[in-house]
Design an enzyme around this catalytic site. Structure first.
Site, mmCIF file in Angstrom:
data_model
loop_
_atom_site.group_PDB
_atom_site.id
_atom_site.type_symbol
_atom_site.label_atom_id
_atom_site.label_comp_id
_atom_site.label_asym_id
_atom_site.label_seq_id
_atom_site.Cartn_x
_atom_site.Cartn_y
_atom_site.Cartn_z
ATOM 1 N N LYS A 179 -114.967 11.471 66.966
ATOM 2 C CA LYS A 179 -115.134 10.000 66.547
ATOM 3 C C LYS A 179 -114.012 9.593 67.155
ATOM 4 O O LYS A 179 -112.715 10.324 67.143
ATOM 5 C CB LYS A 179 -115.143 9.732 65.155
ATOM 6 C CG LYS A 179 -114.183 10.399 64.090
ATOM 7 C CD LYS A 179 -112.878 9.584 63.979
ATOM 8 C CE LYS A 179 -111.972 10.070 62.927
ATOM 9 N NZ LYS A 179 -110.663 9.553 63.049
ATOM 10 N N PRO A 205 -109.841 18.485 70.553
ATOM 11 C CA PRO A 205 -108.500 18.938 70.393
ATOM 12 C C PRO A 205 -108.388 18.773 68.776
ATOM 13 O O PRO A 205 -108.877 17.953 68.102
ATOM 14 C CB PRO A 205 -107.711 18.034 70.887
ATOM 15 C CG PRO A 205 -108.540 17.646 72.115
ATOM 16 C CD PRO A 205 -109.849 17.409 71.604
ATOM 17 N N MET A 206 -107.657 19.885 68.238
ATOM 18 C CA MET A 206 -107.598 19.750 66.654
ATOM 19 C C MET A 206 -106.395 18.936 66.087
ATOM 20 O O MET A 206 -105.155 18.667 66.714
ATOM 21 C CB MET A 206 -107.590 21.149 66.041
ATOM 22 C CG MET A 206 -108.818 21.930 66.729
ATOM 23 S SD MET A 206 -108.972 23.473 65.720
ATOM 24 C CE MET A 206 -107.616 24.205 66.315
ATOM 25 N N LEU A 254 -109.480 12.883 65.898
ATOM 26 C CA LEU A 254 -110.831 12.992 66.673
ATOM 27 C C LEU A 254 -111.875 13.322 65.663
ATOM 28 O O LEU A 254 -113.068 13.654 66.120
ATOM 29 C CB LEU A 254 -110.699 13.644 67.813
ATOM 30 C CG LEU A 254 -110.106 12.981 69.012
ATOM 31 C CD1 LEU A 254 -109.720 13.956 70.362
ATOM 32 C CD2 LEU A 254 -110.665 11.761 69.396
ATOM 33 N N GLY A 286 -112.811 16.324 64.770
ATOM 34 C CA GLY A 286 -113.289 17.642 64.934
ATOM 35 C C GLY A 286 -114.046 18.542 63.876
ATOM 36 O O GLY A 286 -115.125 18.666 64.069
ATOM 37 N N GLY A 287 -113.073 18.885 63.184
ATOM 38 C CA GLY A 287 -113.274 19.762 61.822
ATOM 39 C C GLY A 287 -114.321 18.985 60.851
ATOM 40 O O GLY A 287 -115.307 19.588 60.528
ATOM 41 N N ASP A 333 -113.194 12.193 56.480
ATOM 42 C CA ASP A 333 -114.070 11.750 57.720
ATOM 43 C C ASP A 333 -115.481 12.254 57.718
ATOM 44 O O ASP A 333 -116.163 11.842 58.639
ATOM 45 C CB ASP A 333 -113.270 12.049 59.027
ATOM 46 C CG ASP A 333 -111.806 11.069 58.972
ATOM 47 O OD1 ASP A 333 -111.783 9.942 58.694
ATOM 48 O OD2 ASP A 333 -111.019 11.558 60.047
#
Ligand code: C5P
Length: 311
Positions: free
Chosen positions: A11, A89-90, A94, A96-97, A131
């Site tokens: 996101k 990318p962590m 963004l 991701g997790g 998130d």
């Protein structure tokens, strides 16, 4: 044994306003979330079992993985073997997790054939992280509270975009603290955020009154980020902003041609590995993706996806 391959998308925040600090130490937000096409891959193999076991193999080392936590919190028995291929990318804003965690919350009940009410999924998601609930919804959405109270917004065009993840780590907790210190008096009135949510559907991105409050405190600390924002604007991005508390930046472009030439120029400047050409993913596209990857029959339009035999 049942296997599925899931794309777990990232996101960006099209807008992010930080409001007051609360008694529990968190801040209330007003934000607009948007799913984008950059994605991790999760391969899940499920077999029925009396107890819950989760085995995770990942292309990168992740401490306190939300994938396992999501399965534990959902507490539906079964044996889950998961392979995670990380591309998002962590730690850069963004999500991701969070996306991986929400993917588990959506996939497990479907695979096991168990009905979990949406309000319970939303509750579990917000326990996993601020998130996570957004990824149960996807598309464009307004987020209040910690970003956990979500209201779907109409789909906006699937604009081409570029995401830049500089090798700079911003501490989220420190960025919030810096906003508190930087601000004298009450947070600004919400009118421009509200106007933005109305304009997303009708006005071109260049006219959107977007902002990210973290830029005020993060850019002075890392001037390189401000200069990347300037580059994006010069290359024709209608919106060029930081996502979350950074250090990711993104630019939205009117068409692929201008996005692609921006990517070439940014890669020359900043290196290939930190520039990602992506496009916005609408809620319709997000839901079709989920239905496709869970092999849901097209006549089952209920959301979240449910197995025909779910109880
Ligand atoms: O969400 P995350 O765990 O990354 O947040 C790290 C820290 O940022 C929290 O411990 C809190 O201090 C701060 N935070 C906040 N308000 C939010 C989200 C995070 O103050 N809405």
């Amino acid at each position: 044994m049942t296997t599925v391959r899931l794309r777990s998308v990232a996101k960006i925040n099209l807008d992010l306003r930080v409001l007051e600090r609360r008694a529990d130490g968190y801040h209330n937000l007003r934000t607009v979330f948007q799913t984008i096409s950059l994605a991790d891959t999760l391969d899940i193999a499920y077999a029925p079992a009396r107890r819950l076991t989760v085995e995770l193999q990942s292309t990168v080392e992740i401490t306190g993985n939300l994938i396992e936590k999501a399965a534990q919190l959902l507490a539906i028995p079964g044996r889950f073997n998961i392979r995670l291929h990380k591309r998002i990318p962590m730690g850069g804003g963004l999500g991701g997790g969070s996306s991986n965690a929400a993917a588990m919350l959506l996939a497990i009940p479907f695979l096991v054939g168990k009905q979990v009410p949406l309000r319970k999924l939303i509750d579990l998601a917000s326990q996993l992280g601020s998130d996570v609930p957004f990824f149960l919804l996807g598309g464009t959405a307004a987020g209040l509270d910690r970003g956990t109270e979500l209201y779907p917004l109409p789909d906006i065009p699937r604009l081409p975009a570029v995401v830049i993840t500089p090798k700079i780590h911003v501490s989220t907790a420190e960025a919030y603290r810096a906003i508190d210190e930087h601000r004298s008096g009450a947070p600004p009135a919400p009118t421009s955020h509200e106007a933005l949510t109305w304009m997303l559907e009708t006005a071109p991105p260049a006219a959107w009154p977007c902002c990210n409050d973290f830029e005020t405190v993060v850019f002075p600390q890392f001037p390189q980020l401000k200069s990347i924002q300037g580059k994006l604007q010069k290359l024709g991005a209608g919106v060029a902003l930081m996502s979350g508390s950074g250090s990711t930046l993104f630019g939205l472009f009117a068409n692929r041609k201008s996005r692609d030439s921006a990517v070439v120029s940014l890669r020359k400047d900043l290196g290939k590995e930190v520039i990602f050409p992506v496009s916005l993913v609408s809620r319709g596209a997000y839901r079709s993706l989920w239905r496709r990857q869970l092999r849901v029959s097209p006549d089952l339009t209920i959301w979240p996806p449910q197995s025909r035999y779910a109880q």
